[in-house]
Design an enzyme around this catalytic site. Structure first.
Site, short mmCIF file in Angstrom:
data_model
loop_
_atom_site.label_atom_id
_atom_site.label_comp_id
_atom_site.label_asym_id
_atom_site.label_seq_id
_atom_site.Cartn_x
_atom_site.Cartn_y
_atom_site.Cartn_z
N TYR A 134 0.85 -1.19 0.00
CA TYR A 134 0.00 0.00 0.00
C TYR A 134 0.88 1.24 0.00
O TYR A 134 1.81 1.37 0.81
CB TYR A 134 -0.93 0.03 1.21
CG TYR A 134 -1.90 1.19 1.09
CD1 TYR A 134 -3.01 1.09 0.26
CD2 TYR A 134 -1.68 2.38 1.76
CE1 TYR A 134 -3.88 2.16 0.10
CE2 TYR A 134 -2.54 3.45 1.61
CZ TYR A 134 -3.64 3.34 0.78
OH TYR A 134 -4.50 4.41 0.61
N GLN A 196 -10.57 0.31 1.11
CA GLN A 196 -11.03 -0.53 0.00
C GLN A 196 -9.85 -1.22 -0.71
O GLN A 196 -9.99 -2.33 -1.23
CB GLN A 196 -11.87 0.27 -0.99
CG GLN A 196 -11.20 1.48 -1.60
CD GLN A 196 -11.43 2.76 -0.80
OE1 GLN A 196 -11.54 2.72 0.43
NE2 GLN A 196 -11.51 3.88 -1.50
N ASN A 219 -3.39 5.83 6.52
CA ASN A 219 -4.11 6.59 7.54
C ASN A 219 -4.85 5.66 8.50
O ASN A 219 -4.69 4.44 8.47
CB ASN A 219 -5.07 7.60 6.88
CG ASN A 219 -6.14 6.91 6.04
OD1 ASN A 219 -6.41 5.72 6.18
ND2 ASN A 219 -6.75 7.66 5.15
N SER A 242 4.54 9.16 12.94
CA SER A 242 5.99 9.03 13.10
C SER A 242 6.43 9.43 14.50
O SER A 242 5.75 10.18 15.20
CB SER A 242 6.70 9.90 12.06
OG SER A 242 8.08 9.64 12.05
N GLN A 264 10.94 14.87 12.30
CA GLN A 264 9.86 13.91 12.51
C GLN A 264 8.54 14.61 12.84
O GLN A 264 7.46 14.13 12.46
CB GLN A 264 10.24 12.93 13.63
CG GLN A 264 11.44 12.06 13.30
CD GLN A 264 11.32 11.35 11.97
OE1 GLN A 264 10.32 10.70 11.69
NE2 GLN A 264 12.33 11.51 11.10
N HIS A 331 12.07 5.43 15.77
CA HIS A 331 13.44 5.86 15.48
C HIS A 331 14.12 6.20 16.80
O HIS A 331 13.62 7.06 17.55
CB HIS A 331 13.46 7.11 14.59
CG HIS A 331 12.68 6.98 13.32
ND1 HIS A 331 11.43 7.54 13.16
CD2 HIS A 331 12.97 6.37 12.16
CE1 HIS A 331 10.98 7.28 11.94
NE2 HIS A 331 11.90 6.55 11.32
N ASP A 364 15.53 7.24 6.33
CA ASP A 364 14.21 7.34 5.72
C ASP A 364 14.26 7.18 4.21
O ASP A 364 13.29 6.74 3.59
CB ASP A 364 13.58 8.71 6.05
CG ASP A 364 12.90 8.72 7.41
OD1 ASP A 364 12.72 7.63 7.99
OD2 ASP A 364 12.56 9.81 7.89
N GLU A 418 0.74 -39.58 27.22
CA GLU A 418 -0.29 -38.64 26.77
C GLU A 418 -1.56 -39.35 26.34
O GLU A 418 -2.50 -38.70 25.86
CB GLU A 418 0.26 -37.77 25.63
CG GLU A 418 1.39 -36.86 26.10
CD GLU A 418 1.84 -35.88 25.02
OE1 GLU A 418 1.39 -36.02 23.85
OE2 GLU A 418 2.63 -34.97 25.33
#
Length: 434
Positions: A134, A196, A219, A242, A264, A331, A364, A418
């Site tokens: 993604y 979606q 998000n 972050s 950051q 970080h 990064d 057992e």
């Protein structure tokens, strides 16, 4: 900026109240928000039932995009790469090479062990058949995140790597995301965003392949979608806004500390930026420097530092390590006289930066380490993205007849204990057949 910035938590670490310490450490994002949960659940159900039709409708409703096709044509992907600004392309290609070098060196290897004479147990890493990456879009595009997801999958040998990224008004993801997908070696790209996209990759549709694992930042809706589908498909570590924890002694430059905090903080008003520095004087100089070093996105930086920022003084570096273990930073930066010695004290962190040349910005974008990392304390149990996320292990074992004869009696004893008499009989029979 030249005006002073307000930092929410200041003063000596030892005088921090238990409530304030909890507020700093407990920074989990409210992905469990009832409204977000309900919206995402509805989207997942809709995509599972309606497939491509739901994806096209949701693109119109949520992204304002009229999609003729969900899959981006290969010609458009290659054109984005060809037309990319040469400087940006060169930088992305350099990142691609460094990522491939580092991740190839860290690729797990086949292991065989002889536990006893005639008994061999092996473990073989096998690439997943298909994975989904993604790539966020909308207000900002992150081509570096495309590389961070695609390259280790490619190095691991995954044959099908699908990238999903939100469409713009033209019905396509941003050109720089498409170019990054081409450089990294993605198999296919789809103009699908949000929850979606996660649903499409998890369940499969007429156009989108069902995958074995989904990775990449997003998000609150993306994060919640990944949480809800985690029982049916693998996901990477939980990720939120972050964050950084800087631990610094008297050798550190206060401006360097301030710049790392600001870098950051500019990601998100909910970013968490904390510094533990040796002595009250250095702490005061860091807070003062924050008002001078911010060059852009000042409102975002101010919001982050004002709500979640902390610059705290410590009397000894020994005071920093218990806090660092509890915080488990995405970080962690060690600006101390002997950073490699300090590294031995670290157990919980997404990635660690050693010394005053090792800005988080380099990690990064270009060192070859991965910037897809656990946040909000998840570093206590999760690691950053790597080739390990794109393989599964096949364990196999062989037992010679001689070894079977030696094991049979003890295995039968355990099986009888057992109450599994058929196990005992099988062990006895194989042990007797020479």
């Amino acid at each position: 900026m030249s005006a002073a910035l307000s930092v929410r938590f200041t003063g000596p670490l030892e005088r921090l109240s238990s409530r304030a310490r909890r507020d700093i450490i407990d920074r989990a994002r409210a992905d469990e928000d009832v409204r977000v949960t309900a919206v995402v659940s509805g989207i997942l159900t809709r995509v599972k039932r309606e497939g491509d039709a739901a994806l096209i409708a949701l693109a119109r409703e949520l992204d304002g995009a009229a999609l003729a096709k969900l899959e981006v044509p290969r010609a458009a992907i290659e054109a984005a790469k060809t037309n990319l600004d040469p400087d940006v392309r060169r930088a992305l290609e350099r990142t691609n090479e460094n990522l491939a070098t580092v991740h190839a060196a860290m690729m797990p290897k086949l292991v065989e062990v002889e536990s006893e004479p005639g008994i061999v147990v092996g473990r073989r890493p096998d690439p997943l058949a298909a994975v989904g990456i993604y790539a966020p879009g909308g207000r900002a595009a992150y081509p570096s995140s495309v590389l961070m997801g695609v390259v280790p999958a490619r190095v691991a040998g995954v044959p099908e790597i699908a990238v999903c990224s939100p469409p713009g008004k033209n019905g396509l993801p941003s050109d720089v995301v498409l170019a990054a997908a081409a450089i990294a070696g993605a198999s296919r790209v789809f103009a699908i965003g949000g929850a979606q996209a996660i649903a499409a990759l998890a369940f499969g549709t007429e156009t989108v392949p069902r995958v074995d694992r989904i990775v990449g930042p997003g998000n609150a809706y993306v994060a919640e979608a990944k949480r809800q589908i985690a029982g049916s498909v693998g996901i990477d570590a939980p990720a939120g806004p972050s964050e950084i924890l800087v631990i610094a002694d008297e050798t550190a430059d206060p401006e360097h500390i301030a710049r790392e905090l600001a870098a950051q903080a500019e990601h998100d008003p909910e970013a968490s930026c904390v510094a533990l520095v040796l002595g009250d004087a250095l702490a005061a100089r860091v807070v003062e420097a924050l008002g001078r070093v911010v060059v852009d996105r000042g409102e975002v930086v101010a919001a982050s530092l004002g709500s979640r920022g902390a610059v705290l003084s410590i009397q000894s570096l020994d005071d920093a390590w218990p806090f660092a273990a509890d915080y488990a930073a995405e970080h962690l930066m060690l600006l101390v006289r002997e950073p490699r010695a300090a590294l031995a004290r670290v157990r919980h962190a997404g990635t660690v930066f050693l010394g005053d040349g090792s800005s988080v910005a380099f990690g990064d974008y270009m060192t070859g380490a991965n910037h897809v990392l656990p946040t909000a304390g998840a570093g206590r149990s999760f690691s950053g993205l790597s080739t390990l996320d794109f393989v599964r292990f096949t364990t196999y074992q062989t037992v010679t007849r001689e070894a079977a004869a030696r094991m049979a009696r003890d295995v039968s004893v355990l099986a009888e204990a057992e109450g599994l008499k058929n196990h005992a009989a099988a062990a006895a029979a194989f042990g007797a057949s020479r």
